[in-house]
Design an enzyme around this catalytic site. Structure first.
Site, PDB file in Angstrom:
ATOM      1  CE  LYS A   1      -0.716  21.759  -6.879  1.00  0.00           C
ATOM      2  NZ  LYS A   1      -1.368  21.352  -5.613  1.00  0.00           N
TER       3      LYS A   1
ATOM      4  CG  ASP B   1      -4.730  20.468  -5.047  1.00  0.00           C
ATOM      5  OD1 ASP B   1      -4.375  19.278  -5.102  1.00  0.00           O
ATOM      6  OD2 ASP B   1      -4.020  21.405  -5.448  1.00  0.00           O
TER       7      ASP B   1
END
Length: 300
Positions: free
Chosen positions: A63, A99
């Site tokens: 990420k 997210d």
């Protein structure tokens, strides 16, 4: 529309719910697609193949590692320093983060938000997303970041970045604290409680599902507990929270809604709430099928 080439990348990737969720979303959109699971141990070596895709999702440990290889970044992804969604256009890769939006929607579904005193466990990519999402959505932020002793410098750096963002926005009335787990446990009975605990670590995730990142004593000081871990459905942390009377939110809804946000970025799609509620339920049933014994022990 031509067949869309999509994937999720990570390492090790093992069993992931992303294919089930994204394939359902593609079907709801009526978009032809191929969705692959790609185990990527060497990210630079995989870049040529990734540039041949139309879009892809990213999970641990890429990420943040993907950032130097992207051609452009959405403003929120740049600020958060974390990317879980990539759009590819003629080989150029643009990174986004969904997210935080997924967590916000999961909380909202249960009448919660990022207000009040927050306790965030962890300082990795998911924790960064939640910390900045909380800062982005609230004024007078009161956030404690808890971490292992050896990762304290990383947690302090995250707190400093969040503080800089808040000052730049003009906020002056905020409180950011970094504590080790040992410090948090040591003061558990003497300090004020938290409105919401956010677990952004992998502690308690299958196949080590018997562990909790904090003790019952810490959990007992929290009004609500969100666990980003979705496998098992009821983690040890959530079990402790239920025993102490705290409101609980598991990670499956966040997983679904961050995927929904990705499709909004890729194709501008808006899904019906009925379809998404069904998808959350079906995804949980699929998880139980893949991992027998991980079903929630909550009373329906």
């Amino acid at each position: 529309m031509q067949v869309q080439k999509a994937a999720v990348i990570g390492h090790p990737i093992g069993h992931t719910m992303s294919p089930f969720i994204h394939r359902r979303l593609f079907q709801l959109e009526g978009i032809p697609f191929v969705y692959q699971v790609l185990d990527v141990p060497d990210l630079p070596a995989a870049l040529p193949a990734l540039r041949e895709l139309d879009c892809f999702n990213i999970t641990i440990p890429h990420k943040s590692a993907i950032l130097p290889f992207l051609d452009s970044l959405d403003a929120k992804a740049r600020r958060f320093g974390s990317v879980n969604t990539v759009r590819v256009e003629t080989g150029r890769m643009t990174g986004f983060t969904t997210d935080g939006a997924g967590c916000q929607k999961a909380l909202e579904n249960h009448g919660l938000d990022f207000s009040g005193r927050l306790l965030l466990l962890g300082n990795g990519g998911a924790a960064r997303a939640l910390a900045f999402e909380a800062a982005d959505r609230q004024r007078d932020v009161d956030l404690t970041i808890a971490c292992r002793e050896n990762s304290q410098p990383k947690a302090v750096a995250l707190a400093q970045e969040v503080a800089a963002f808040l000052r730049e926005r003009g906020d002056r009335m905020f409180r950011l604290t970094v504590q080790t787990y040992e410090e948090l446990e040591g003061e558990a009975s003497s300090q004020p409680g938290f409105d919401l605990l956010l677990n952004a670590t992998s502690v308690g995730m299958y196949p080590r599902e018997g562990a909790s990142p904090v003790s019952r004593q810490v959990v007992s000081r929290c009004g609500a507990v969100f666990d980003a871990v979705y496998n098992p459905a009821q983690t040890e942390l959530l079990r402790l929270a239920e025993e102490t009377g705290a409101q609980t939110v598991g990670g499956m809804e966040m997983l679904v809604y961050q995927a929904v946000a990705a499709h909004e970025i890729w194709y501008g799609t808006r899904f019906s709430q009925e379809d998404l509620r069904t998808l959350c339920r079906d995804a949980q049933e699929e998880l139980t099928r893949l991992f027998p014994g991980t079903e929630s022990k909550k009373e329906e």
